[in-house]
Design a protein around this motif. Sequence first.
Motif, PDB file in Angstrom:
ATOM      1  N   ILE A 115      95.941 -40.556  72.530  1.00 36.90           N
ATOM      2  CA  ILE A 115      95.834 -41.253  73.800  1.00 36.90           C
ATOM      3  C   ILE A 115      94.849 -40.507  74.696  1.00 36.90           C
ATOM      4  CG2 ILE A 115      97.095 -41.866  75.881  1.00 36.90           C
ATOM      5  CD1 ILE A 115      97.583 -43.616  73.423  1.00 36.90           C
ATOM      6  N   ASP A 150      90.965 -28.591  76.403  1.00 37.14           N
ATOM      7  CA  ASP A 150      90.214 -27.341  76.404  1.00 37.14           C
ATOM      8  C   ASP A 150      90.101 -26.843  74.967  1.00 37.14           C
ATOM      9  OD1 ASP A 150      90.592 -24.195  78.212  1.00 37.14           O
ATOM     10  OD2 ASP A 150      88.903 -25.127  77.219  1.00 37.14           O
ATOM     11  N   ALA A 157      97.110 -27.266  74.216  1.00 35.54           N
ATOM     12  CA  ALA A 157      95.982 -27.828  74.959  1.00 35.54           C
ATOM     13  C   ALA A 157      94.776 -26.904  74.921  1.00 35.54           C
ATOM     14  CB  ALA A 157      96.396 -28.100  76.400  1.00 35.54           C
ATOM     15  N   ALA A 158      95.040 -25.590  74.896  1.00 31.50           N
ATOM     16  CA  ALA A 158      93.916 -24.657  74.970  1.00 31.50           C
ATOM     17  C   ALA A 158      93.680 -23.907  73.668  1.00 31.50           C
ATOM     18  CB  ALA A 158      94.162 -23.674  76.109  1.00 31.50           C
ATOM     19  N   LEU A 159      94.293 -24.364  72.580  1.00 31.99           N
ATOM     20  CA  LEU A 159      94.200 -23.594  71.339  1.00 31.99           C
ATOM     21  C   LEU A 159      93.242 -24.232  70.331  1.00 31.99           C
ATOM     22  CD1 LEU A 159      97.922 -22.605  70.700  1.00 31.99           C
ATOM     23  CD2 LEU A 159      96.227 -21.581  72.207  1.00 31.99           C
ATOM     24  N   VAL A 160      92.625 -23.391  69.524  1.00 32.05           N
ATOM     25  CA  VAL A 160      91.816 -23.931  68.432  1.00 32.05           C
ATOM     26  C   VAL A 160      92.704 -24.078  67.194  1.00 32.05           C
ATOM     27  CG1 VAL A 160      89.670 -22.980  69.286  1.00 32.05           C
ATOM     28  CG2 VAL A 160      91.046 -21.644  67.725  1.00 32.05           C
ATOM     29  N   HIS A 169     100.412 -34.371  73.808  1.00 27.99           N
ATOM     30  CA  HIS A 169      99.631 -35.601  73.829  1.00 27.99           C
ATOM     31  C   HIS A 169      99.223 -35.998  72.423  1.00 27.99           C
ATOM     32  CE1 HIS A 169      99.160 -36.710  77.878  1.00 27.99           C
ATOM     33  NE2 HIS A 169      98.466 -35.666  78.274  1.00 27.99           N
ATOM     34  N   TYR A 170      99.308 -35.058  71.500  1.00 32.12           N
ATOM     35  CA  TYR A 170      98.700 -35.267  70.192  1.00 32.12           C
ATOM     36  C   TYR A 170      99.722 -35.753  69.176  1.00 32.12           C
ATOM     37  CZ  TYR A 170      95.577 -32.197  72.652  1.00 32.12           C
ATOM     38  OH  TYR A 170      94.794 -31.638  73.608  1.00 32.12           O
ATOM     39  N   LEU A 189      85.216 -33.430  74.591  1.00 31.83           N
ATOM     40  CA  LEU A 189      86.087 -32.262  74.610  1.00 31.83           C
ATOM     41  C   LEU A 189      85.510 -31.249  75.579  1.00 31.83           C
ATOM     42  CD1 LEU A 189      86.460 -31.754  70.769  1.00 31.83           C
ATOM     43  CD2 LEU A 189      87.974 -33.018  72.288  1.00 31.83           C
ATOM     44  N   VAL A 190      86.376 -30.340  76.041  1.00 32.45           N
ATOM     45  CA  VAL A 190      85.825 -29.265  76.862  1.00 32.45           C
ATOM     46  C   VAL A 190      84.885 -28.453  75.989  1.00 32.45           C
ATOM     47  CG1 VAL A 190      86.366 -27.090  77.987  1.00 32.45           C
ATOM     48  CG2 VAL A 190      87.629 -29.144  78.554  1.00 32.45           C
ATOM     49  N   ALA A 231      89.443 -37.561  80.365  1.00 30.91           N
ATOM     50  CA  ALA A 231      89.897 -37.296  79.011  1.00 30.91           C
ATOM     51  C   ALA A 231      90.880 -38.374  78.572  1.00 30.91           C
ATOM     52  CB  ALA A 231      90.554 -35.916  78.942  1.00 30.91           C
ATOM     53  N   ASP A 232      91.234 -39.253  79.507  1.00 30.58           N
ATOM     54  CA  ASP A 232      92.189 -40.315  79.215  1.00 30.58           C
ATOM     55  C   ASP A 232      91.402 -41.536  78.719  1.00 30.58           C
ATOM     56  OD1 ASP A 232      94.053 -42.318  79.190  1.00 30.58           O
ATOM     57  OD2 ASP A 232      95.023 -41.679  81.057  1.00 30.58           O
ATOM     58  N   LEU A 233      91.415 -41.723  77.397  1.00 35.88           N
ATOM     59  CA  LEU A 233      90.562 -42.753  76.809  1.00 35.88           C
ATOM     60  C   LEU A 233      90.984 -44.152  77.222  1.00 35.88           C
ATOM     61  CD1 LEU A 233      90.076 -41.241  73.247  1.00 35.88           C
ATOM     62  CD2 LEU A 233      88.647 -40.999  75.275  1.00 35.88           C
ATOM     63  N   LEU A 282      87.257 -41.404  69.978  1.00 37.63           N
ATOM     64  CA  LEU A 282      87.774 -40.104  69.551  1.00 37.63           C
ATOM     65  C   LEU A 282      86.959 -39.551  68.399  1.00 37.63           C
ATOM     66  CD1 LEU A 282      90.239 -38.242  70.185  1.00 37.63           C
ATOM     67  CD2 LEU A 282      91.090 -39.046  67.981  1.00 37.63           C
ATOM     68  N   ALA A 306      83.929 -38.150  69.799  1.00 33.98           N
ATOM     69  CA  ALA A 306      84.171 -36.958  70.613  1.00 33.98           C
ATOM     70  C   ALA A 306      84.453 -35.743  69.748  1.00 33.98           C
ATOM     71  CB  ALA A 306      85.328 -37.203  71.573  1.00 33.98           C
TER      72      ALA A 306
END
Lengths: 316, 339, 509
Positions: B9, B14, C179-182, C208-209, C296-297, C462-464, C497, C500
């Motif tokens: 969604i 980041d 959110a901030a991890l690879v 979110h994923y 993406l950031v 970021a909200d598609l 997506l 992106a």
Amino acid sequence: MSSRYALVAALVAVFAFFSVATTTFLTPGNLESILVNNFALLAIVSLGMTLAIAAGGIDLSVGTAIDIASLIFVSAVAAHVAMPLAVLGGLAGGLLVGAFNAGLIAGLRITPFLATLGTLFIGQSVQQLSTSGGQPIYLITGHVPPVFAFIGHGTVLGIPFAMIVVGGCAAIFATILGRSLFGRRVEALGAQPGVAWYSGLRVSRDTAWVYLLGSLVCAIAGILLSCTVRAYVPLSGNAYLLNAIGATFLGTTFSRVGRPNVAGTLLGVLLLNIVANGLLLIGWNFYWQQVGSGVLIFLVLVVSFGGGRARSTRAA
Amino acid sequence: MPDTVQSHIALPVDVAVPRSRAADTARTLVRAGSLLAFVAVFAAFAAAAPGFLSAGNLANVVGQSAVIGVLALGMTLVVVAGGNDVVRGGIDLSVANNLGLCAAVYATGLGAGWGDGAALAATALAGLLVGAVNAVSVVWLGILPLLATLAAMNVCAGLELVLTHNTVVAASSPLLDVLSGEYPAGVPVLGEVLLGVAALLAVVLHLTPAGLRLYAVGGHREAARAAGLPVASYVAASYLGSGLCAAVASVLSVALLSGSTTGSGDMLLAAVVTALLGVVFSRRLVATIPGTLLSALFIGILINGFQLLNISSYWVNGVQGVLILLVVAATSMLRPNAG
Amino acid sequence: MTRPDQASPLALEMRDLVKDFAGVRALDHANLRVGRGTVHGLIGQNGAGKSTLIKLLAGIHAPDAGTIAVEGAVQSRLTPHRAEELGIHFIHQDRLLVPTFTVAESLFLGAEPRRFGLPWLNGGAMRRRAATILRETFGVDLPAGALVGELSAAQQQLVQISRALLNRPTILVFDEPTAALVRREVDSLFGVIGRLRAQGITIVYISHYLHEIGEICDAVTVMRNGADVGTVHPRTTPAADLVSMMVARDIHDMFPRRHRTAGPPVLSVTGLRAAGAFENVSLTVRRGEIVGMTGLVGSGAKDVLRCLFGLQRPDAGRIEIEGARIGGRSPSAAVAGGLALVPEDRRGHGVALSLSVRENTTIASLDRFARGPLIDRAAERSEVDRLIRDLAIKTPGREAAVRNLSGGNQQKVVLAKWLSRQSNLYLLDEPTVGVDVGAKVEIYRLIDELAGKGAGILVLSADLLELLGLCDRILVMYRGRIVHDGPAAATDSDTLLMHATGAGAVVHA
């Protein structure tokens, strides 16, 4: 908010108290002495401080601007430079201090507290070096132009000249801060610098003007001071620093939204002066008088911050 | 199945980008640079001023830095607990006048025939009391530290005048004789006290959990709260510590000058500058005890060296001013960002 | 859709929770039942009520109605302290760490290892134990002596998670931890979560994923409009079903779509480049057009926006507004050229909380109210009143401090600020972050009206779904380049997506 009137209430209370407690307080001579000898200079200096604090900064170098202006002015008069030129020289000297601050704060982005602290220290060296360690420069009575006495002690239509200067400066600063476009930008800068920047305001330019204007009024105070004491006394300007900060923050309690404002600052200065004078008159010596004003400032702060804290916790 | 799940969604917010080491290197350079400057100034004086390097002279520098040094150490505690923002964070404007008041208490106490013990106790009490007033107004009344300590400063100045009537109150006692003496010969006791106080505070601040927590309180108040620390008590303790340091410094000052003296308030800005300058001597660019000690000694060396070289001491303030501007300009560019 | 097995005893049961904020219903009879020792996913759109539910569990807010039971015991007065006593710990998105601390100090703050039981810091033990914990739980060699302020966001997140684990939690709530991890870090995090479950720790996992939910969750509860709309088994439920549960059918009604015709270009960018951020970016926004941008950031999308508004200096390229070149030197030059920015950090850059609605509204357009050097206060007041009315800003009055307004209304004040300036081109950076659903709809309507009146609009989000619903055209950036530029009507979130994340690049190559 009741705390808004803490300052006015304190002022009325001390005024009433000293009027009743002493026979000498409520005399025209004494009141004029409070205004001319104590109120005028601190009030002018505090105006510049009010602007700096409104912009989210502070100016620790007010004394430096006072002293440098006084140094140049008195040296010029002693060297028989024409009076208008001497005054201009003094004002320019004060502005130089402001320009130095502006460069540090607006240009190099050093925080105002530390930038003006640095200026203060450098200013001390400059004065010591140019007066062989702090020798005052006295002007001999016979050799000063008559306008000197007028600036120091003269009156226009019965109003002391110093008070006219105060009134003029205060009116201008009140208009700047309360009514002008520049003043509004300064308020935004003080409230949230990021918003000012993201709203497209020219933050550096406005910041520079804040410190320039502040140093200009300090220079005016320096020239008035020189005329009153007919001398330049090195490092004498620092005496106004902490009282100016105190008066400005006392004054913020007078604003409905707790911001620095000219009317509040003047009330704050007046309160400090009346208490100092009144305590002296009821026989407290100079020493206890210091304690008394310290405690009083403290109480006003407690009342106003106590209210502010309660407000913010309720909002949270 | 998970592999076929594609319908996000929202996009990831980041992606980790490893931070460059450049900032780290630059910070090391600043620290190394300031240490180098310290050494360079030292070497210059050693080369140019005969007698500078003599043990006696160096010991003297330490002794003469004692009063301002102890005062700045107290200020350091408040800066640590309050954070680096000078206006909203921690600052104690009352230290210098607190010193004046404490010196007056000590000198008049001795003059009234109290013994050293009673006079010392009264002095410590006075210092702590001022610290307590600051603590209450900052922590519980929520007054801005700058203002609260400003008010306390005024009260201290007044009380000092009340006690001394704006004169020098001469004082002597066995303790003062010891403090103003040299033991062993050639080493001023005042200097030893400075090093002792610094060592004690360094242990508390840098080697105990309490010290670490004090840094947390100043570094990120919310993080400290989230870690369950009693934030208010730590901030209050820093003001008490600063008050006690002022009391200790006052006794040193009485020993140095053989009595209380007027004009102690002039030391305030020097104490502030000393504490803030010390920041460059720490890897994290925060106020530390060794950093403050070094910066106090650095300024002491400057004054001493100027004297020996017959350079006017009037340059000292200016040099301090320029130094603070350099330090701030350098550190503000390099301080690590908030997490 | 199969119901997941709910036979295991419940570690957490939240029943019929209702919570109103200032008249807005954030939770509307929401339920969450989490089996002991399970990993329970919680998904939903922004504003669906996930974070409110979590705040009730943390004891930050008290519910208006409903009950929370932990291990079968109803907790009538949950406070943050009580939640901690019950062993409920949270890993928040915002990292509460001291920037000047080392990793080891951050881990052990408040529970420092001591020497001989004395109040004497055992620095060596602290560093060694920190290094061990980090290596064993995450398989990372994070230097225990590194300063937190120098770590990447991901590394700071790891520190935060390790810190929570030291508290030996019984229920651990992850609020979008990845959110901030690879990817590699996500894998090791999932390894940790698996081990924690094996130890009997209950985990609530907000994300979110959807693929993460499928990978690690035993059950997932979907929230929408403040209520739970179902709890399902993620491994046997197709992602499309989860999506349709999250997005009510009426999602398209959130977006007004008026017929607009795009006019002449208001913004044209050619060959814009910022070293290390993006290369050769060219784009056009026309009058009356809403253009979306996403990535993406690190994709450079944000940097493009910053360059346009003069917050960042481009190395090459041209930015033209209505045919006139602007320097891109500072926000003031951009604003003078007719640009407006609604920034993502509303409280730091959008509104000054302590200033009034009036002062915030006119701060960027003071020149309009100039009478010499002074402000024409009557003109200012009437303009502010007009904007409050037009934008339906809910405020006690024009003199009220913006602090007292809700997030959505604060955002409207930011819009009002630029409307008062009569800007030509609006750059909107995540315009509905932290805004409740009701205000979202109103903000979408305002954006649409703005475009209808002929302004050009560039939305970074970021909200598609937001972009698909709101925009006429959508740009996607990947690794510093625009990799997709096409009408919104001709694409969907899967395609966006794909572009992106770089998968689309193959198609174009």
